[in-house]
Design a protein around this motif. Structure first.
Motif, PDB file in Angstrom:
ATOM      1  N   LYS A  55       0.824  -1.206   0.000  1.00  0.00           N
ATOM      2  CA  LYS A  55       0.000   0.000   0.000  1.00  0.00           C
ATOM      3  C   LYS A  55       0.859   1.257   0.000  1.00  0.00           C
ATOM      4  O   LYS A  55       0.534   2.240  -0.663  1.00  0.00           O
ATOM      5  CB  LYS A  55      -0.919  -0.003   1.223  1.00  0.00           C
ATOM      6  N   HIS A  56       1.970   1.219   0.748  1.00  0.00           N
ATOM      7  CA  HIS A  56       2.791   2.412   0.945  1.00  0.00           C
ATOM      8  C   HIS A  56       4.004   2.410   0.019  1.00  0.00           C
ATOM      9  O   HIS A  56       4.712   1.407  -0.091  1.00  0.00           O
ATOM     10  CB  HIS A  56       3.243   2.497   2.405  1.00  0.00           C
TER      11      HIS A  56
ATOM     12  N   PRO B 262       9.293   4.292   8.327  1.00  0.00           N
ATOM     13  CA  PRO B 262       8.705   5.629   8.242  1.00  0.00           C
ATOM     14  C   PRO B 262       9.370   6.570   9.248  1.00  0.00           C
ATOM     15  O   PRO B 262       9.972   6.120  10.232  1.00  0.00           O
ATOM     16  CB  PRO B 262       7.234   5.400   8.588  1.00  0.00           C
TER      17      PRO B 262
ATOM     18  N   ARG C  46       7.278   3.107  -0.068  1.00  0.00           N
ATOM     19  CA  ARG C  46       8.259   3.334   0.994  1.00  0.00           C
ATOM     20  C   ARG C  46       9.624   3.769   0.453  1.00  0.00           C
ATOM     21  O   ARG C  46       9.964   3.539  -0.719  1.00  0.00           O
ATOM     22  CB  ARG C  46       8.417   2.064   1.826  1.00  0.00           C
TER      23      ARG C  46
END
Length: 303
Positions: A205-206, A259, A208
């Motif tokens: 989803k991310h 993150p 990164r």
């Protein structure tokens, strides 16, 4: 452990409600006073909860898993909501929609084991809860809370339940499979700690950050050369007829950075697989799958 009498009441009650899943207790029990009273006593029993009631099912599932020595077992985990809005007088429900005073019910997060041929083996874990209406809509606070206090902790809890099964059955390869909601850095951090633990396969989803790279995850895997093609059958959906899709497969081994708000977590080695459909019918959305895994991916067959 339940007594023999309580165990029999569980079996009888399960049969009654299986036959009439939307019935009230008196209707499900066909008006039989003894069965009605026994059902109410069962629901009032301090040990009559989802974890206790499913222990024998978990044990049977694990026995079936353990018998498949040398195989890969997929364990898909996902969340669904159970809508009880029509039962307005029921206590203990919570919001399941986008508003606190909207649809009411429960959330159920389950881990379902199956062979790679799709043979069901049973549940490994199930979690059920009601959201707090007072806390509904306070996502702005999520970055200030540890993962253990977030609803997303369910993904880690399910993975840990699978890890316990993996420890008892090292001759079987267990793979926890989840969609994009499970693209949680803490989950990957846990899955990379123990090389003998369950593997992880999650749809990304991310986008990164990648160690020693200026480009991010999605751009890097899209820039990889095509390793080969895979043909898959897409089933019919309400807005899409069935078709065969030709997927171009790319893969890469990357080091993913945490993150910014989780800088205390380590850089993680992750295998990324990118499956992009070529020649999709006009007007159709092409298959576009970005997958992250702790499984080894060193050649096309593994991808």
């Amino acid at each position: 452990r339940f007594s023999a009498r309580v165990t029999q009441r569980v079996i009888t009650g399960a049969r009654d409600f299986y036959a009439r899943p939307q019935a009230t207790i008196p209707h499900a029990c066909n008006g039989d006073t003894a069965r009605i009273n026994g059902t109410y006593r069962l629901f009032a029993h301090e040990d009559a909860n989802i974890e206790t009631l499913l222990q024998s099912h978990y044990a049977a599932t694990e026995e079936r898993i353990g018998a498949r020595v040398g195989e890969v077992i997929l364990v898909a985990q996902d969340t669904t909501s159970v809508n009880y809005t029509q039962l307005a007088q029921t206590r203990g429900l919570g919001p399941i929609g986008t508003t606190a005073d909207g649809a009411q019910g429960l959330h159920l997060h389950s881990s379902w084991a199956m062979s790679t041929q799709g043979l069901p083996l049973g549940f490994v874990d199930a979690q059920c809860w009601a959201r707090d209406a007072k806390a509904h809509g306070k996502k702005v606070l999520r970055h200030d809370l540890p993962i253990e206090q977030k609803e997303s902790y369910r993904w880690l809890k399910a993975y840990r339940a699978l890890a316990a099964v993996q420890q008892r059955h090292p001759a079987v390869t267990l793979v926890s499979v989840a969609d994009r909601e499970a693209d949680i850095y803490e989950l990957f951090a846990e899955a990379t700690q123990d090389p003998n633990g369950p593997k992880l396969l999650v749809r990304a989803k991310h986008d990164r950050e990648i160690e020693d790279e200026t480009a991010r995850l999605f751009a890097i895997i899209a820039a990889q050369s095509i390793a080969g093609y895979l043909h898959v059958q897409l089933p019919r959906q309400k807005d899409r007829p069935a078709r065969e899709a030709k997927l171009a497969i790319r893969y890469a081994t990357l080091k993913v950075r945490p993150p910014q708000d989780k800088a205390d977590l380590p850089v993680l080695p992750i295998q990324a697989v990118y499956a992009l459909e070529e020649g999709a019918p006009k007007g159709a959305h092409p298959v576009d799958w970005r997958l992250l895994t702790t499984l080894p991916v060193h050649h096309f067959e593994q991808a």
